[in-house]
Design a protein around this motif. Structure first.
Motif, short mmCIF file in Angstrom:
data_model
loop_
_atom_site.label_atom_id
_atom_site.label_comp_id
_atom_site.label_asym_id
_atom_site.label_seq_id
_atom_site.Cartn_x
_atom_site.Cartn_y
_atom_site.Cartn_z
N ARG A 73 0.85 -1.20 0.00
CA ARG A 73 0.00 0.00 0.00
C ARG A 73 0.88 1.24 0.00
N LYS A 74 0.43 2.29 -0.69
CA LYS A 74 1.17 3.54 -0.79
C LYS A 74 0.20 4.71 -0.77
N ILE A 75 0.70 5.85 -0.34
CA ILE A 75 -0.05 7.10 -0.40
C ILE A 75 0.88 8.16 -1.00
N TYR A 76 0.39 8.85 -2.01
CA TYR A 76 1.13 9.92 -2.66
C TYR A 76 0.41 11.24 -2.45
N SER A 77 1.14 12.33 -2.51
CA SER A 77 0.51 13.65 -2.56
C SER A 77 0.82 14.26 -3.92
N TYR A 78 -0.11 15.05 -4.40
CA TYR A 78 0.05 15.78 -5.65
C TYR A 78 -0.58 17.16 -5.47
N ILE A 79 -0.28 18.05 -6.38
CA ILE A 79 -1.02 19.29 -6.53
C ILE A 79 -1.93 19.07 -7.73
N TYR A 80 -3.21 19.26 -7.51
CA TYR A 80 -4.21 19.07 -8.57
C TYR A 80 -5.16 20.27 -8.55
N TYR A 84 -3.38 10.59 -3.14
CA TYR A 84 -3.71 9.53 -4.09
C TYR A 84 -3.30 8.19 -3.50
N VAL A 85 -4.25 7.25 -3.49
CA VAL A 85 -3.99 5.89 -3.02
C VAL A 85 -4.20 4.96 -4.21
N PRO A 86 -3.11 4.40 -4.76
CA PRO A 86 -3.24 3.52 -5.92
C PRO A 86 -4.05 2.27 -5.60
N LEU A 101 -4.94 -1.63 -5.49
CA LEU A 101 -4.09 -2.78 -5.17
C LEU A 101 -3.86 -3.67 -6.37
N CYS A 102 -4.88 -3.82 -7.19
CA CYS A 102 -4.73 -4.75 -8.30
C CYS A 102 -5.83 -4.55 -9.32
N CYS A 103 -5.49 -4.93 -10.46
CA CYS A 103 -6.42 -5.25 -11.55
C CYS A 103 -7.58 -4.28 -11.71
N ASP A 104 -8.78 -4.76 -11.46
CA ASP A 104 -9.99 -3.99 -11.74
C ASP A 104 -10.46 -3.14 -10.56
N ASN A 105 -9.63 -2.95 -9.56
CA ASN A 105 -10.00 -2.10 -8.43
C ASN A 105 -9.75 -0.64 -8.76
N PHE A 106 -10.50 0.25 -8.12
CA PHE A 106 -10.31 1.68 -8.30
C PHE A 106 -9.19 2.19 -7.39
N SER A 107 -8.49 3.22 -7.86
CA SER A 107 -7.62 4.01 -6.99
C SER A 107 -8.52 5.05 -6.32
N ASP A 108 -8.01 5.69 -5.27
CA ASP A 108 -8.79 6.71 -4.56
C ASP A 108 -8.04 8.03 -4.59
N LEU A 109 -8.79 9.12 -4.73
CA LEU A 109 -8.21 10.45 -4.67
C LEU A 109 -8.98 11.26 -3.63
N TYR A 110 -8.23 11.76 -2.63
CA TYR A 110 -8.81 12.53 -1.53
C TYR A 110 -8.37 13.98 -1.65
N ASN A 111 -9.24 14.91 -1.26
CA ASN A 111 -8.84 16.32 -1.24
C ASN A 111 -8.03 16.61 0.02
N LEU A 131 5.89 10.61 -2.90
CA LEU A 131 5.49 9.44 -2.13
C LEU A 131 5.51 9.84 -0.66
N LEU A 132 4.35 9.75 0.00
CA LEU A 132 4.26 10.10 1.41
C LEU A 132 4.54 8.91 2.31
#
Length: 127
Positions: free
Chosen positions: A59-66, A73-75, A77-87, A120-121
């Motif tokens: 598991r990983k958590i990234y920060s971005y400027i959007y 951003y939480v990628p 885990l696999c295949c057909d799963n969604f990633s998550d983007l939090y404000n 990468l946080l």
């Protein structure tokens, strides 16, 4: 019980972005979180992930400027799963990628081209 405590912590702390951590946090497992500011709710998310089974990839958590604001951003885990983007208040904005099509839920179509300053946080270092 541990998950209940984490859930209660998330409710108690909310995603109050005004409560920030120092530049380097040492997590209970010894891993380091290196950021200039980290909302309490992101720490709670990290603790929640660490209470779950170890995954491959980790598991990983990234920060971005959007769109001029910090997001987390939480990628998937696999295949057909969604990633998550939090404000910056840790509210789920949507799923910019993943799913059956690989294009997410369609709410954040421009994330891939509009994101900037990726960092990468946190990465789960458990084996």
């Amino acid at each position: 019980m541990k998950l209940l405590i984490l859930s209660l912590s998330l409710v108690a702390f909310g995603c109050n972005a005004s409560k920030k951590s120092s530049a380097v946090d040492i997590m209970p497992d010894g891993s380091k979180v290196v950021v200039d500011s980290l909302p309490v709710c992101v720490k709670v998310l990290i603790e929640k992930m660490k209470s779950e089974v170890v995954t491959t990839p980790p598991r990983k958590i990234y920060s971005y400027i959007y769109l001029g604001k910090k997001v987390f951003y939480v990628p998937a885990l696999c295949c057909d799963n969604f990633s998550d983007l939090y404000n910056d208040s840790c509210r789920l904005m949507g799923h910019p990628d993943g799913g059956i099509t690989g294009k997410g839920d369609g709410k954040i179509k421009d994330f891939e081209i509009a994101k900037a300053e990726g960092k990468l946080l946190w990465e789960d270092t458990r084996k």
